[in-house]
Design a protein around this motif. Structure first.
Motif, PDB file in Angstrom:
ATOM      1  N   LEU A  73       0.826  -1.203   0.000  1.00  0.00           N
ATOM      2  CA  LEU A  73       0.000   0.000   0.000  1.00  0.00           C
ATOM      3  C   LEU A  73       0.861   1.253   0.000  1.00  0.00           C
ATOM      4  CD1 LEU A  73      -2.778   1.333   0.211  1.00  0.00           C
ATOM      5  CD2 LEU A  73      -2.609   1.130   2.698  1.00  0.00           C
ATOM      6  N   LEU A  74       1.921   1.255   0.778  1.00  0.00           N
ATOM      7  CA  LEU A  74       2.806   2.412   0.811  1.00  0.00           C
ATOM      8  C   LEU A  74       3.460   2.643  -0.536  1.00  0.00           C
ATOM      9  CD1 LEU A  74       4.259   4.648   2.337  1.00  0.00           C
ATOM     10  CD2 LEU A  74       5.953   2.967   3.082  1.00  0.00           C
ATOM     11  N   ALA A  75       3.884   1.579  -1.199  1.00  0.00           N
ATOM     12  CA  ALA A  75       4.528   1.723  -2.502  1.00  0.00           C
ATOM     13  C   ALA A  75       3.559   2.302  -3.533  1.00  0.00           C
ATOM     14  CB  ALA A  75       5.060   0.368  -2.971  1.00  0.00           C
ATOM     15  N   ILE A  76       2.350   1.751  -3.609  1.00  0.00           N
ATOM     16  CA  ILE A  76       1.386   2.219  -4.610  1.00  0.00           C
ATOM     17  C   ILE A  76       0.921   3.635  -4.305  1.00  0.00           C
ATOM     18  CG2 ILE A  76      -0.874   1.767  -5.636  1.00  0.00           C
ATOM     19  CD1 ILE A  76      -0.423  -1.189  -5.071  1.00  0.00           C
ATOM     20  N   THR A  77       0.690   3.942  -3.027  1.00  0.00           N
ATOM     21  CA  THR A  77       0.268   5.292  -2.648  1.00  0.00           C
ATOM     22  C   THR A  77       1.345   6.312  -2.967  1.00  0.00           C
ATOM     23  OG1 THR A  77      -1.087   4.371  -0.859  1.00  0.00           O
ATOM     24  CG2 THR A  77      -0.570   6.708  -0.748  1.00  0.00           C
ATOM     25  N   ALA A  78       2.601   5.958  -2.716  1.00  0.00           N
ATOM     26  CA  ALA A  78       3.702   6.872  -3.022  1.00  0.00           C
ATOM     27  C   ALA A  78       3.794   7.141  -4.523  1.00  0.00           C
ATOM     28  CB  ALA A  78       5.015   6.295  -2.500  1.00  0.00           C
ATOM     29  N   LEU A 127       2.182  15.619  -4.687  1.00  0.00           N
ATOM     30  CA  LEU A 127       3.446  16.370  -4.727  1.00  0.00           C
ATOM     31  C   LEU A 127       3.427  17.499  -5.762  1.00  0.00           C
ATOM     32  CD1 LEU A 127       6.091  13.529  -4.207  1.00  0.00           C
ATOM     33  CD2 LEU A 127       5.026  15.043  -2.530  1.00  0.00           C
ATOM     34  N   PRO A 128       2.916  17.283  -7.002  1.00  0.00           N
ATOM     35  CA  PRO A 128       2.841  18.415  -7.938  1.00  0.00           C
ATOM     36  C   PRO A 128       1.920  19.528  -7.447  1.00  0.00           C
ATOM     37  CG  PRO A 128       2.692  16.349  -9.126  1.00  0.00           C
ATOM     38  CD  PRO A 128       2.578  16.011  -7.679  1.00  0.00           C
ATOM     39  N   ILE A 188       3.533  26.077  -3.489  1.00  0.00           N
ATOM     40  CA  ILE A 188       4.786  26.717  -3.091  1.00  0.00           C
ATOM     41  C   ILE A 188       5.239  27.717  -4.152  1.00  0.00           C
ATOM     42  CG2 ILE A 188       7.234  26.308  -2.610  1.00  0.00           C
ATOM     43  CD1 ILE A 188       6.412  23.595  -1.432  1.00  0.00           C
ATOM     44  N   GLU A 189       5.082  27.340  -5.418  1.00  0.00           N
ATOM     45  CA  GLU A 189       5.491  28.224  -6.512  1.00  0.00           C
ATOM     46  C   GLU A 189       4.723  29.539  -6.473  1.00  0.00           C
ATOM     47  OE1 GLU A 189       5.152  28.638 -11.353  1.00  0.00           O
ATOM     48  OE2 GLU A 189       4.006  27.132 -10.241  1.00  0.00           O
ATOM     49  N   TYR A 190       3.427  29.469  -6.226  1.00  0.00           N
ATOM     50  CA  TYR A 190       2.620  30.691  -6.215  1.00  0.00           C
ATOM     51  C   TYR A 190       3.121  31.646  -5.140  1.00  0.00           C
ATOM     52  CZ  TYR A 190      -1.542  33.425  -7.288  1.00  0.00           C
ATOM     53  OH  TYR A 190      -2.393  34.418  -7.717  1.00  0.00           O
ATOM     54  N   GLY A 191       3.459  31.104  -3.966  1.00  0.00           N
ATOM     55  CA  GLY A 191       3.972  31.959  -2.904  1.00  0.00           C
ATOM     56  C   GLY A 191       5.348  32.521  -3.221  1.00  0.00           C
ATOM     57  N   VAL A 192       6.202  31.727  -3.862  1.00  0.00           N
ATOM     58  CA  VAL A 192       7.555  32.180  -4.196  1.00  0.00           C
ATOM     59  C   VAL A 192       7.518  33.309  -5.210  1.00  0.00           C
ATOM     60  CG1 VAL A 192       9.706  31.493  -5.320  1.00  0.00           C
ATOM     61  CG2 VAL A 192       8.664  30.005  -3.611  1.00  0.00           C
ATOM     62  N   LEU A 235      -3.330  18.929   0.913  1.00  0.00           N
ATOM     63  CA  LEU A 235      -2.790  17.715   1.528  1.00  0.00           C
ATOM     64  C   LEU A 235      -3.881  16.657   1.688  1.00  0.00           C
ATOM     65  CD1 LEU A 235      -0.500  19.254   4.306  1.00  0.00           C
ATOM     66  CD2 LEU A 235       0.244  18.020   2.269  1.00  0.00           C
ATOM     67  N   GLY A 236      -5.062  17.079   2.135  1.00  0.00           N
ATOM     68  CA  GLY A 236      -6.145  16.123   2.350  1.00  0.00           C
ATOM     69  C   GLY A 236      -6.649  15.512   1.060  1.00  0.00           C
ATOM     70  N   TYR A 237      -6.915  16.338   0.059  1.00  0.00           N
ATOM     71  CA  TYR A 237      -7.438  15.827  -1.209  1.00  0.00           C
ATOM     72  C   TYR A 237      -6.387  15.000  -1.936  1.00  0.00           C
ATOM     73  CZ  TYR A 237      -9.967  15.871  -5.671  1.00  0.00           C
ATOM     74  OH  TYR A 237     -10.632  15.505  -6.822  1.00  0.00           O
ATOM     75  N   GLY A 238      -5.119  15.476  -1.922  1.00  0.00           N
ATOM     76  CA  GLY A 238      -4.055  14.721  -2.566  1.00  0.00           C
ATOM     77  C   GLY A 238      -3.839  13.367  -1.921  1.00  0.00           C
ATOM     78  N   ALA A 239      -3.889  13.326  -0.578  1.00  0.00           N
ATOM     79  CA  ALA A 239      -3.732  12.050   0.118  1.00  0.00           C
ATOM     80  C   ALA A 239      -4.903  11.122  -0.171  1.00  0.00           C
ATOM     81  CB  ALA A 239      -3.602  12.290   1.626  1.00  0.00           C
ATOM     82  N   LEU A 240      -6.116  11.690  -0.238  1.00  0.00           N
ATOM     83  CA  LEU A 240      -7.297  10.867  -0.521  1.00  0.00           C
ATOM     84  C   LEU A 240      -7.239  10.272  -1.916  1.00  0.00           C
ATOM     85  CD1 LEU A 240     -10.159   9.932   0.369  1.00  0.00           C
ATOM     86  CD2 LEU A 240     -11.033  12.067  -0.623  1.00  0.00           C
TER      87      LEU A 240
END
Length: 300
Positions: free
Chosen positions: A140-145, A153-154, A160-164, A183-188
């Motif tokens: 599960l960790l491998a597939i989720t990653a 991550l993108p 981060i880019e928008y703030g920079v 973070l929540g939606y990406g993790a889901l």
């Protein structure tokens, strides 16, 4: 070869807690995928959308800076057309990755799980002291990653880019809630399909049936739901949105409305049902995976 090289040699590395027994399984799975050219092809396709959004953010922030130097404000319709900094664009970006994610996960499931059952590798994984839980968590960790590489991550990189490019930390401070929503939606989006994939791969085992079942879940069922929804909308009036619960990606999007606070008046009735359906799919997948692995003859 010296004879003493064939003798027993004790482990001289740093010993870890037994709770980390799943990590070598995850690491070997990631290593196996990174060696496949087709994985890098899917990753490249998935990052094309990221590069487009990256360019849009750069253009928008430079335009806002130029207008600010002239004492003017960038027209609202231009900013809304390019990129909405309130979260809708981040949400749309993650949702738009579903096609590439679906194709990549189908390949990952056949390689990381289906082949383990086909070539009887599960028995060796479950040799003592590895348990079903360690095997499940490692895969599960491998597939989720792998899924997070083109979703979570993108999206974080865009935030981060928008703030920079605004040359200030005010954007990050004013939109801290948006960070947790990403973070929540990406993790889901990374975790839920990964769990379902493990159940599908454990049940069908072979590559072609896995791909066919995966396509049926994420292409055929949404098509059926959309067709029935449009049919009953035309004949009975109203919007029978319940048929769209057959669309797994739509369910994830409805759940994300709570995280991003987008059109809550519209999705307030839908997201609990969507969460229930997604939870049911995940529970069924875990049950199937657990039963399939439990039937494996373990090498002691």
């Amino acid at each position: 070869m010296k004879l003493d090289a064939c003798a027993y040699r004790p482990w001289r590395g740093r010993l870890r807690s037994p709770i980390w027994r799943f990590w070598p399984i995850a690491r070997s799975g990631l290593s196996l995928m990174f060696k496949r050219k087709i994985f890098w092809f899917f990753l490249l396709i998935g990052l094309l959308n990221f590069l487009f959004y990256f360019a849009v953010i750069y253009t928008l922030t430079r335009l806002k800076a130029e207008f600010a130097l002239q004492g003017r404000k960038l027209p609202e319709f231009v900013q809304r057309f390019l990129f909405t900094e309130t979260g809708d664009s981040y949400r749309q970006f993650i949702y738009a990755q579903n096609i590439v994610l679906m194709l990549m996960l189908a390949f990952c499931g056949a390689l990381l799980i289906g082949n383990d059952f086909r070539f009887h590798a599960v028995a060796f994984y479950l040799s003592k002291p590895i348990t079903r839980l360690h095997y499940f968590l490692g895969k599960l960790l491998a597939i989720t990653a792998l899924a997070a590489l083109i979703t979570l991550l993108p999206a974080l990189a865009l935030f981060i880019e928008y703030g920079v490019f605004t040359d200030s930390i005010e954007y990050w401070m004013d939109h801290s809630r948006l960070l947790f929503a990403i973070l929540g939606y990406g993790a889901l989006v990374s975790l839920a399909p990964a769990v379902v994939l493990m159940g599908v791969s454990a049940w069908f085992r072979r590559t072609i049936p896995i791909i066919a079942a995966w396509a049926g879940l994420f292409l055929f069922l949404p098509y059926v739901g959309s067709t029935l929804r449009n049919f009953f909308r035309k004949t009975g009036g109203g919007d029978p949105w319940g048929w769209s619960l057959l669309d797994f990606w739509a369910n994830l999007r409805w759940i994300s409305s709570v995280l991003f606070g987008a059109q809550l008046d519209r999705y307030e009735e839908r997201w609990p049902w969507a969460a229930l359906v997604v939870g049911a799919w995940m529970a069924l997948a875990v049950w199937v995976f657990w039963r399939r692995v439990g039937k494996t003859e373990v090498v002691l």
